[in-house]
Design a protein around this motif. Sequence first.
Motif, PDB file in Angstrom:
ATOM      1  N   SER A  43       0.875  -1.174   0.000  1.00 52.23           N
ATOM      2  CA  SER A  43       0.000   0.000   0.000  1.00 52.23           C
ATOM      3  C   SER A  43       0.913   1.225   0.000  1.00 52.23           C
ATOM      4  O   SER A  43       1.372   1.662   1.055  1.00 52.23           O
ATOM      5  N   ASP A  45       1.391   4.253   0.298  1.00 54.86           N
ATOM      6  CA  ASP A  45       0.991   5.573   0.818  1.00 54.86           C
ATOM      7  C   ASP A  45       1.700   5.808   2.147  1.00 54.86           C
ATOM      8  O   ASP A  45       1.210   6.528   3.003  1.00 54.86           O
ATOM      9  N   TYR A  46       2.849   5.131   2.333  1.00 54.91           N
ATOM     10  CA  TYR A  46       3.401   5.001   3.673  1.00 54.91           C
ATOM     11  C   TYR A  46       4.892   5.296   3.698  1.00 54.91           C
ATOM     12  O   TYR A  46       5.695   4.428   4.043  1.00 54.91           O
ATOM     13  N   GLU A  50       6.932   2.618   1.996  1.00 58.87           N
ATOM     14  CA  GLU A  50       6.613   2.429   0.573  1.00 58.87           C
ATOM     15  C   GLU A  50       5.785   3.615   0.102  1.00 58.87           C
ATOM     16  O   GLU A  50       4.845   4.022   0.784  1.00 58.87           O
ATOM     17  N   ALA A 104       4.044  -4.126   3.841  1.00 57.00           N
ATOM     18  CA  ALA A 104       3.342  -2.841   3.879  1.00 57.00           C
ATOM     19  C   ALA A 104       3.396  -2.272   5.294  1.00 57.00           C
ATOM     20  O   ALA A 104       2.420  -1.725   5.773  1.00 57.00           O
ATOM     21  N   GLY A 105       4.541  -2.449   5.943  1.00 58.08           N
ATOM     22  CA  GLY A 105       4.612  -2.036   7.340  1.00 58.08           C
ATOM     23  C   GLY A 105       3.524  -2.732   8.132  1.00 58.08           C
ATOM     24  O   GLY A 105       2.959  -2.171   9.057  1.00 58.08           O
ATOM     25  N   THR A 107       1.586  -5.107  10.652  1.00 59.05           N
ATOM     26  CA  THR A 107       1.813  -5.647  11.999  1.00 59.05           C
ATOM     27  C   THR A 107       1.171  -7.027  12.130  1.00 59.05           C
ATOM     28  O   THR A 107       0.021  -7.211  11.728  1.00 59.05           O
ATOM     29  N   ARG A 112      -5.121 -11.160  12.338  1.00 66.41           N
ATOM     30  CA  ARG A 112      -4.623 -11.397  10.973  1.00 66.41           C
ATOM     31  C   ARG A 112      -4.040 -12.788  10.825  1.00 66.41           C
ATOM     32  O   ARG A 112      -4.125 -13.395   9.744  1.00 66.41           O
ATOM     33  N   GLN A 151      -6.297   4.918   9.117  1.00 65.32           N
ATOM     34  CA  GLN A 151      -6.359   4.208   7.837  1.00 65.32           C
ATOM     35  C   GLN A 151      -7.197   2.947   7.980  1.00 65.32           C
ATOM     36  O   GLN A 151      -7.015   2.166   8.918  1.00 65.32           O
ATOM     37  N   THR A 154      -6.345  -0.902   9.452  1.00 68.09           N
ATOM     38  CA  THR A 154      -5.080  -0.941  10.192  1.00 68.09           C
ATOM     39  C   THR A 154      -5.307  -1.174  11.695  1.00 68.09           C
ATOM     40  O   THR A 154      -6.425  -1.050  12.199  1.00 68.09           O
ATOM     41  N   ILE A 155      -4.200  -1.465  12.393  1.00 71.49           N
ATOM     42  CA  ILE A 155      -4.281  -1.608  13.849  1.00 71.49           C
ATOM     43  C   ILE A 155      -4.577  -0.256  14.491  1.00 71.49           C
ATOM     44  O   ILE A 155      -5.098  -0.193  15.588  1.00 71.49           O
ATOM     45  N   GLN A 156      -4.235   0.836  13.782  1.00 73.83           N
ATOM     46  CA  GLN A 156      -4.548   2.168  14.316  1.00 73.83           C
ATOM     47  C   GLN A 156      -6.063   2.387  14.323  1.00 73.83           C
ATOM     48  O   GLN A 156      -6.592   3.042  15.229  1.00 73.83           O
ATOM     49  N   GLU A 196       1.822   5.646  12.759  1.00 73.27           N
ATOM     50  CA  GLU A 196       3.071   5.149  13.346  1.00 73.27           C
ATOM     51  C   GLU A 196       4.182   6.212  13.304  1.00 73.27           C
ATOM     52  O   GLU A 196       4.235   7.036  12.392  1.00 73.27           O
TER      53      GLU A 196
END
Length: 271
Positions: A43, A45-46, A50, A104-105, A107, A112, A151, A154-156, A196
């Motif tokens: 992804s 956008d990070y 990436e 994709a960074g 976690t 998952r 996002q 995500t875990i966030q 992050e």
Amino acid sequence: MTLLKRRKTLLGLALGSVAAAGVWLEPSWVQAQARETLTMGTSPDYPPYEYYDTSSGQEQIVGFDIDIANYIAEELGFNLRVVGMDFSGLIPALQANRVDFVMAGMTPTEERKQNVDFSDVYFVAQNTIIARAGSNLATPADLAGKRVGVQLGTIQEEEAKGYAEADPSIDVRSLNKIGEIIQEIKAGRLDAAIIEDTVAAGFAASNPDLEFNVIPEADPDAPRGSAIAFPKGSPRVADFNRVLAGMEASGKMDELILKWFGEDSPALAAE
Ligand code: ARG
């Protein structure tokens, strides 16, 4: 020496001299074609993990994860193809075997792990609250009454939903891309976002109107950081882990951390 052995030796010598003359029996294009291509989903956008780089005039996905993936693919003798998609589409892409692995960074959470397999963790991160400069939002309690971007998938997002369960005045908004979240904060349509540390630091450095604060760790056992994800049962996990361990041992990983996260990276300081 038996006749058979001798023949083999002669053949070996003959082949050797052909190779030495620069004429290899198998043309290089045949070898190149024989290399299998692995498809990696990400992804982009990070930054610095990436992102799309257009500085060459062409749109190219670059970053820490891409360098690691290229290194691993090279070590294992594969060609690499990188495909960009929304973060929330990555696990479905693995499940449908549309990609061979994901960097994709991402976690490695228990949830998952029910759907995909993970490599060892190769980089650790912490969550932060990013907001307009002067907002002074440092803890989840400061988010009361705020519109908080995260996002999707995500875990966030999970984390922010947890805050909102405890305090329903927190208005959590899930967006597809980190860049959109940053724009919404700058435009005043979001008050903050959970992102992050290294990613937040990059956006804050290039947007002086933003600031970020690391969120004090409530649960030290919560999964943090990045691992490589594979379709469940993928035979490649062990090979990837072996190369990752080699990169740690040889200093290659530190070299890439320094390249993408700089000398101030907590990952380097911790050693
Ligand atoms: N580490 C977080 C997670 O796994 C966020 C990753 C977001 N990655 C990205 N390329 N946008 O949920």
